[in-house]
Design an enzyme around this catalytic site. Structure first.
Site, PDB file in Angstrom:
ATOM      1  CB  SER A 152      -8.218   0.565   5.805  1.00 29.03           C
ATOM      2  OG  SER A 152      -8.864   1.807   5.974  1.00 29.03           O
TER       3      SER A 152
ATOM      4  CE  LYS B 140      -3.722   2.119   2.840  1.00 23.99           C
ATOM      5  NZ  LYS B 140      -4.650   1.964   3.925  1.00 23.99           N
TER       6      LYS B 140
ATOM      7  CB  SER C  78      -7.958   3.410   2.803  1.00 25.44           C
ATOM      8  OG  SER C  78      -7.154   3.095   3.777  1.00 25.44           O
TER       9      SER C  78
END
Lengths: 84, 466
Positions: free
Chosen positions: B173, B74, B149
């Site tokens: 997330s 990420k 996210s």
């Protein structure tokens, strides 16, 4: 102080979506109002890391300089200091 | 699905594939993909590392289990020398000066980083639409959001572009995008994995979380990246979870679920029916099931967001364009801060920073922030009591199926409420795993703090039962 000054964001305004969340908290009735974070993430004094300066590697220093938004002769250039 | 890591490891050892070929294939898939999962490719680094693995195999040397396994990161983790944007305009050219502990441990184990993955900017979002790289598209239906996210990470795993990815979970997330893309995603116990080098969103709930297609791969990655780290003093030492120890559920006698989650008006009828059907199947296996009382969704979401906004307002105050970032020059220093932040932070990030500064300001802090902390204490206490009665808490991951791309941006309050089932476990700092079973967006398995092993154990049981 207004939220745009508090947040250092020009023109920032409070939002309705967020205010709705705050209203829920304002109207809540926690049984214990003396909050003392039960998620105890405090460190024991016996388990602190060593208080020593660790020199950054030359590569780290070089990258930090590459990230300067404005640079002159190897120095970081910043705006005029606040005059108030 | 069985372990991809074991399978690829065997293929490499048996010389059925070369690591270079494997990495090239995955990079090709990532380059061509139309799901907007990629912020930047680490192709030169990945191919260099792959060559070394191939050389080792050719020399007859033994390779470790993770050696040569391609993974995604990420784009909120520091990897020295790579661009780390947090999907934000402010950091679109920011280069990491150092490497995050969790990522370093994977590099040390020989895993190969392929890609910095698209996500909501600074983790601010539940749909991976709050990004300068374009909304991430769901792996199953590209008209829908990927969740967030860690949306890019979840889609890369679901589409087999990466073998596993490292996401970050502050309020759901990792778990929610894992649910939206029908794969596994773990939020470990807070402190099990070092946060050093993860861009801080809300420090008291931020967790590093592995995303993969099997429980075994989650276990392998979790074991590799866990552990005490002097650079994050909230970390603790944890024992390795053995493969054999998560295969039977002898110790799990009773599980619980939150009544109000399934009785809520907000839950979609098909998710409710599927969840209750799952509960019946578990009962049929001889496990006792208790319906538990819990806080209303509104209270959970409001408590989480109040505290997370306060923390993010503080954490992101450093982003002023002075030492790094896209500076916008103005007439003096103060104006430079203000214009830089105004022009370079997204609407959602600004909304959260402003909200955070509101709750921390004089006059509001007692009425909102301290009350939020008191509510968090009560939520944690509630969990403590529950885990005296049950071994596991099972819940849906989300009340609804993924929304269409564009819908969440129109109604931020509705997006906040969609996190109703994930945020409570974050506030409690509990280990919670999304499994791709039981409802259209999966199930969450939670256990008491430090009991990550039990969560994986129950996941194996569900894999065989549902």
């Amino acid at each position: 102080m207004t939220v745009d000054v508090l947040s250092s964001i020009k023109g920032a305004q409070p939002s309705e979506a967020v205010s709705k969340l705050f209203d829920v908290i304002k109207n809540a009735h926690p049984t214990n109002n003396n909050a003392f974070n039960a998620n105890n993430n405090a460190m024991s004094l016996n388990d602190l890391r060593e208080d020593i300066v660790i020199e950054s590697s030359p590569l780290e220093k070089q990258i930090i300089k590459e990230n300067f938004p404005s640079e002159k002769n190897g120095f970081l250039v910043v705006s005029k200091v606040i005059e108030e | 699905m069985d372990s991809q890591i074991h399978k690829i490891h065997q293929q490499l050892v048996n010389k059925e594939i070369t690591c270079t070929q494997l990495v090239n294939d995955k990079l090709g898939l990532l380059k061509q993909n139309t799901h907007n999962t990629v912020n930047s490719l680490l192709d030169t680094l990945a191919l260099d590392l792959a060559k070394k693995v191939d050389q080792k195999i050719a020399n007859g040397e033994t390779i470790g289990l993770l050696e040569g396994i391609p993974f995604g990161i990420k784009d909120v983790y520091m990897v020295q020398g790579t661009i780390t944007t947090a999907s934000s305009n402010l950091l679109k050219n920011y280069k990491s000066a150092y490497t995050a502990t969790a990522i370093q441990k994977l590099l040390d184990a020989g895993a190969i980083p392929l890609v910095k993955e698209n996500c909501d900017s600074f983790g601010h979002g539940s749909s991976s639409e709050n990004t300068i790289f374009g909304a991430v598209k769901n792996a199953i239906n590209p008209e829908l959001v990927a969740g967030g996210s860690s949306g890019g990470s979840a889609v890369n795993v679901a589409k087999d572009y990466t073998v596993f990815s490292i996401g970050g979970d502050t309020g759901g997330s990792v778990r929610q995008p894992a649910g939206y893309n029908t794969i596994y995603g773990l939020k470990p116990t807070y402190g099990r994995i070092s946060r050093y080098g993860l861009m801080a969103y809300a420090s008291s709930t931020d967790c590093v979380g592995p995303i993969a297609k099997s429980i075994e791969d989650i276990r392998i990655v979790l074991n590799t990246i866990s552990g005490k780290d002097v650079k994050d003093q909230t970390t603790y030492a944890s024992a390795e979870i053995e493969q054999s120890s998560i295969l039977n559920i002898e110790h799990i006698k009773t599980i619980g679920y939150f009544k109000n989650f399934v009785e809520s008006d907000a839950i979609a009828p098909e998710i409710k029916a599927a969840f209750l059907n799952t509960i019946e199947k578990i009962k049929a296996k001889g496990i006792a099931v208790k319906a538990l009382d819990f806080f209303e969704s509104n209270t959970l979401v409001s408590t989480y967001y109040t505290l997370a906004m306060a923390e993010t307002a503080s954490n992101l105050s450093r982003l002023d364009g002075i030492n790094y970032g896209e500076r916008v020059e103005a007439e003096n220093l103060k104006e430079t801060y203000s214009v830089t932040r105004s022009e370079n932070l997204s609407e959602e990030t600004k909304r959260r920073i402003v909200g955070g500064n509101q709750v921390l300001s004089q006059g509001f802090s007692d009425e909102i922030y301290l009350k939020g902390l008191a509510l968090r204490d009560e939520i944690s206490k509630n969990f403590e009591n529950d885990f005296n009665e049950v071994d596991i808490i099972l819940s849906p991951v989300t009340p609804n199926t993924p929304p269409k791309i564009g819908d969440s941006l129109k109604d931020p309050h509705a997006m906040y409420l969609s996190d109703a089932y994930t945020v409570g476990f974050s506030l409690g700092q509990l280990p919670t795993l999304t499994v791709p079973q039981g409802t259209a967006t999966g199930l969450q398995i939670s256990a008491a703090k430090n009991n990550d092993e039990l969560v994986l154990k129950f996941a194996n049981f569900l894999k065989d039962t549902l």
